[in-house]
Design a protein around this motif. Structure first.
Motif, PDB file in Angstrom:
ATOM      1  N   ILE A 188      51.535  62.904  16.111  1.00  0.00           N
ATOM      2  CA  ILE A 188      50.921  63.813  17.098  1.00  0.00           C
ATOM      3  C   ILE A 188      50.825  63.166  18.486  1.00  0.00           C
ATOM      4  O   ILE A 188      50.463  63.833  19.454  1.00  0.00           O
ATOM      5  CB  ILE A 188      49.521  64.297  16.652  1.00  0.00           C
ATOM      6  N   ILE A 189      51.123  61.874  18.572  1.00  0.00           N
ATOM      7  CA  ILE A 189      51.055  61.177  19.869  1.00  0.00           C
ATOM      8  C   ILE A 189      52.201  61.655  20.750  1.00  0.00           C
ATOM      9  O   ILE A 189      53.357  61.652  20.333  1.00  0.00           O
ATOM     10  CB  ILE A 189      51.102  59.647  19.658  1.00  0.00           C
ATOM     11  N   LYS A 190      51.888  62.071  21.966  1.00  0.00           N
ATOM     12  CA  LYS A 190      52.895  62.654  22.865  1.00  0.00           C
ATOM     13  C   LYS A 190      53.137  61.774  24.091  1.00  0.00           C
ATOM     14  O   LYS A 190      52.285  60.957  24.460  1.00  0.00           O
ATOM     15  CB  LYS A 190      52.434  64.050  23.333  1.00  0.00           C
ATOM     16  N   GLU A 191      54.296  61.972  24.699  1.00  0.00           N
ATOM     17  CA  GLU A 191      54.688  61.214  25.891  1.00  0.00           C
ATOM     18  C   GLU A 191      53.633  61.342  26.994  1.00  0.00           C
ATOM     19  O   GLU A 191      53.212  62.443  27.341  1.00  0.00           O
ATOM     20  CB  GLU A 191      56.031  61.750  26.447  1.00  0.00           C
ATOM     21  N   ASN A 192      53.238  60.186  27.525  1.00  0.00           N
ATOM     22  CA  ASN A 192      52.342  60.126  28.690  1.00  0.00           C
ATOM     23  C   ASN A 192      51.006  60.839  28.484  1.00  0.00           C
ATOM     24  O   ASN A 192      50.370  61.262  29.448  1.00  0.00           O
ATOM     25  CB  ASN A 192      53.043  60.705  29.928  1.00  0.00           C
ATOM     26  N   CYS A 193      50.592  60.987  27.235  1.00  0.00           N
ATOM     27  CA  CYS A 193      49.283  61.579  26.934  1.00  0.00           C
ATOM     28  C   CYS A 193      48.400  60.503  26.292  1.00  0.00           C
ATOM     29  O   CYS A 193      48.898  59.637  25.584  1.00  0.00           O
ATOM     30  CB  CYS A 193      49.421  62.756  25.969  1.00  0.00           C
ATOM     31  N   THR A 194      47.117  60.582  26.524  1.00  0.00           N
ATOM     32  CA  THR A 194      46.193  59.567  25.998  1.00  0.00           C
ATOM     33  C   THR A 194      45.932  59.770  24.505  1.00  0.00           C
ATOM     34  O   THR A 194      45.857  60.898  24.015  1.00  0.00           O
ATOM     35  CB  THR A 194      44.871  59.611  26.779  1.00  0.00           C
ATOM     36  N   THR A 195      45.799  58.645  23.791  1.00  0.00           N
ATOM     37  CA  THR A 195      45.460  58.654  22.369  1.00  0.00           C
ATOM     38  C   THR A 195      44.152  57.892  22.169  1.00  0.00           C
ATOM     39  O   THR A 195      44.008  56.762  22.630  1.00  0.00           O
ATOM     40  CB  THR A 195      46.568  57.995  21.533  1.00  0.00           C
ATOM     41  N   ILE A 196      43.200  58.521  21.485  1.00  0.00           N
ATOM     42  CA  ILE A 196      41.924  57.866  21.166  1.00  0.00           C
ATOM     43  C   ILE A 196      41.857  57.696  19.654  1.00  0.00           C
ATOM     44  O   ILE A 196      42.023  58.660  18.905  1.00  0.00           O
ATOM     45  CB  ILE A 196      40.730  58.701  21.668  1.00  0.00           C
ATOM     46  N   LYS A 209      49.567  51.697  17.626  1.00  0.00           N
ATOM     47  CA  LYS A 209      49.747  51.064  18.940  1.00  0.00           C
ATOM     48  C   LYS A 209      51.227  51.009  19.332  1.00  0.00           C
ATOM     49  O   LYS A 209      51.584  51.199  20.499  1.00  0.00           O
ATOM     50  CB  LYS A 209      49.134  49.664  18.949  1.00  0.00           C
ATOM     51  N   ASP A 210      52.086  50.782  18.352  1.00  0.00           N
ATOM     52  CA  ASP A 210      53.538  50.762  18.620  1.00  0.00           C
ATOM     53  C   ASP A 210      54.022  52.132  19.085  1.00  0.00           C
ATOM     54  O   ASP A 210      54.826  52.239  20.014  1.00  0.00           O
ATOM     55  CB  ASP A 210      54.316  50.342  17.358  1.00  0.00           C
ATOM     56  N   ILE A 211      53.545  53.182  18.430  1.00  0.00           N
ATOM     57  CA  ILE A 211      53.943  54.542  18.821  1.00  0.00           C
ATOM     58  C   ILE A 211      53.443  54.839  20.237  1.00  0.00           C
ATOM     59  O   ILE A 211      54.175  55.396  21.065  1.00  0.00           O
ATOM     60  CB  ILE A 211      53.402  55.594  17.825  1.00  0.00           C
ATOM     61  N   CYS A 212      52.217  54.443  20.521  1.00  0.00           N
ATOM     62  CA  CYS A 212      51.654  54.651  21.866  1.00  0.00           C
ATOM     63  C   CYS A 212      52.491  53.928  22.921  1.00  0.00           C
ATOM     64  O   CYS A 212      52.773  54.480  23.995  1.00  0.00           O
ATOM     65  CB  CYS A 212      50.209  54.167  21.926  1.00  0.00           C
ATOM     66  N   SER A 213      52.889  52.710  22.596  1.00  0.00           N
ATOM     67  CA  SER A 213      53.703  51.929  23.532  1.00  0.00           C
ATOM     68  C   SER A 213      55.040  52.610  23.779  1.00  0.00           C
ATOM     69  O   SER A 213      55.499  52.754  24.915  1.00  0.00           O
ATOM     70  CB  SER A 213      53.902  50.518  22.973  1.00  0.00           C
ATOM     71  N   GLU A 214      55.660  53.076  22.706  1.00  0.00           N
ATOM     72  CA  GLU A 214      56.964  53.740  22.788  1.00  0.00           C
ATOM     73  C   GLU A 214      56.876  55.046  23.589  1.00  0.00           C
ATOM     74  O   GLU A 214      57.774  55.397  24.347  1.00  0.00           O
ATOM     75  CB  GLU A 214      57.441  54.026  21.349  1.00  0.00           C
ATOM     76  N   LYS A 215      55.743  55.761  23.428  1.00  0.00           N
ATOM     77  CA  LYS A 215      55.573  57.063  24.090  1.00  0.00           C
ATOM     78  C   LYS A 215      54.886  56.929  25.458  1.00  0.00           C
ATOM     79  O   LYS A 215      54.607  57.941  26.101  1.00  0.00           O
ATOM     80  CB  LYS A 215      54.731  57.998  23.209  1.00  0.00           C
TER      81      LYS A 215
END
Length: 431
Positions: A188-196, A209-215
């Motif tokens: 559900i993590i999207k490009e340039n969107c914040t994840t909490i 964290k890897d997915i967040c970094s990639e996105k």
């Protein structure tokens, strides 16, 4: 089409099976005018706690004066619970009206060579259509299963992606390790969107964290170290916490169990982010009222006194551990009776290992679901614990037997499946 006909149409779609992929739901929503694109969505995935986190978020926003959609699953007592606006279930006549529209669109997409949508896809499309029609300010959207290929994951740009606690569940579908499950939830993590995120176990955290970094998604992890629990009983809990440097003292929730305090702090982190980034007014008074007004039925919920009757949806290892902690904390020394029914595809043995030693007597029953384990088969598994076990396949018979064989000071707990405890709740409320 009336409400009952609409429900029959929705439920019969399960015969077409479950398919991975978002092509179908995207096509259906396209034919409906892509209502999801007009909504400000807080998208919440996780194994445990995502529903109560959504409920905390939506209630705080409602108390702040906003019109808020809340989408959750499964329902406990009535289908319309799944789609709510400011705490009110979608009206039955709206279900009938929207399903009639959806049915027409499905006929178009099937004629174009698309597969028939699943039940969850139809309900998700209905929710987006209804929230758009109602012009809600925000939607707290709970993922159904996983995240990556879940029908809710058609949204392109959520306000924020939220990852609640991740643990092993649905291993046959999502994977047999925390890392694999985190990968699906992190879909559900999207490009340039914040994840909490809830502070996950290391294996899951690394994947998120890897997915967040990639996105290129900003990663925010909640801090639970500053939580100070001041009071905790079966009626309410009070605690202090710090969110982004701001100290809150004596916050109160009615939901029971330490895990619910953590879920509420996760929700507070989300609220703080929305307040800052949407430039909206959310007062501390609204936060306090929202927390105390939040209800989440079926999660360590007291539904009767003398004897006390608790229902809880614990159906996996983490859920069972949360329930076990509450049993140890609140009911030590009490005579405890367990009414349990489970689905066969769950990690039954782990749940039994955690729960059974805490009870004096067990009654096995069968949840209203085709995937349910037979009550006698469940009884055989429990026999090894050298505890009195009674088999009552019918849920009402199981509840009646538990009440007839208990004293006023005893504690009865029904757990094991959300598909069972809703029925238990209805039975008790109608007594």
């Amino acid at each position: 089409m009336n409400y009952n006909e609409a429900l029959k149409y929705i439920h019969e779609s399960h015969k077409f099976g479950m398919r991975l992929g978002l092509d179908n739901i995207k096509k259906l929503l396209e034919l409906l005018g892509n209502p999801q694109d007009n909504l400000k969505i807080i998208h919440v995935a996780g194994t445990n706690g995502k529903g109560s986190t959504c409920s905390f978020i939506s209630t705080i926003l409602k108390e702040s004066g906003y019109k808020v959609g809340l989408y959750t699953s499964p329902f406990l007592e009535t289908f319309t619970e799944r789609i709510r606006v400011n705490g009110e279930n979608i009206p039955e006549n709206e279900v009938a009206k929207i399903v009639k529209i959806i049915k027409e669109k499905i006929e178009v997409m099937v004629s174009e060579g698309y597969s028939y949508p699943t039940e969850f896809e139809i309900v998700t499309a209905m929710a987006f259509y209804y929230y758009n029609q109602e012009k809600v300010d925000f939607v707290a959207l709970e993922v159904g299963l996983g995240g990556r290929y879940d029908a809710t994951n058609v949204i392109d740009k959520p306000l924020v992606s939220v990852i609640a606690s991740i643990s092993l569940d649905h291993t046959g579908i999502l994977g047999d390790t925390l890392g694999k499950i985190a990968y699906e939830k992190g879909g559900i993590i999207k490009e340039n969107c914040t994840t909490i995120s809830y502070p996950q176990k290391e294996e899951a955290k690394l994947v998120i964290k890897d997915i967040c970094s990639e996105k290129q998604s900003k990663y925010i992890e909640c801090n639970f170290d500053d939580i100070n629990i001041k009071e905790s009983n079966v009626n309410y809990q009070k605690y202090d916490c710090i969110v982004n440097g701001r100290k809150y003292e004596s916050l109160e929730i009615k939901l029971i169990g330490e895990h619910q305090i953590k879920n509420s702090v996760l929700a507070l982190n989300v609220i703080d982010y929305i307040k800052e980034n949407e430039n909206i007014n959310i007062s501390e008074e609204s936060i306090r009222k929202g927390l105390i007004e939040t209800k989440w039925p079926g999660r360590i919920e007291k539904i009767k006194e003398n004897p006390m009757f608790i229902i809880d949806g614990a159906h996996n290892e983490e859920g069972a551990m949360s329930l076990a902690k509450s049993i140890d904390k609140y009911f030590e020394g009490k005579n405890k009776i367990l009414v349990i029914g489970m689905l066969e595809d769950k990690d039954i043995d782990s749940v039994l290992e955690i729960l059974i030693p805490r009870f004096n007597k067990v009654i096995t029953t069968i949840p209203d679901n085709p995937r349910a384990i037979d009550a006698n088969k469940l009884k055989e598994k429990i026999n090894k614990f050298n505890i009195e076990v009674v088999c009552k396949p019918n849920i009402k018979d199981a509840v009646t037997y538990a009440l007839d064989n208990s004293n006023e000071e005893d504690v009865i707990i029904s757990a094991g499946s959300l598909y069972m405890i809703g029925t238990v709740r209805t039975i008790i409320n109608n007594m």
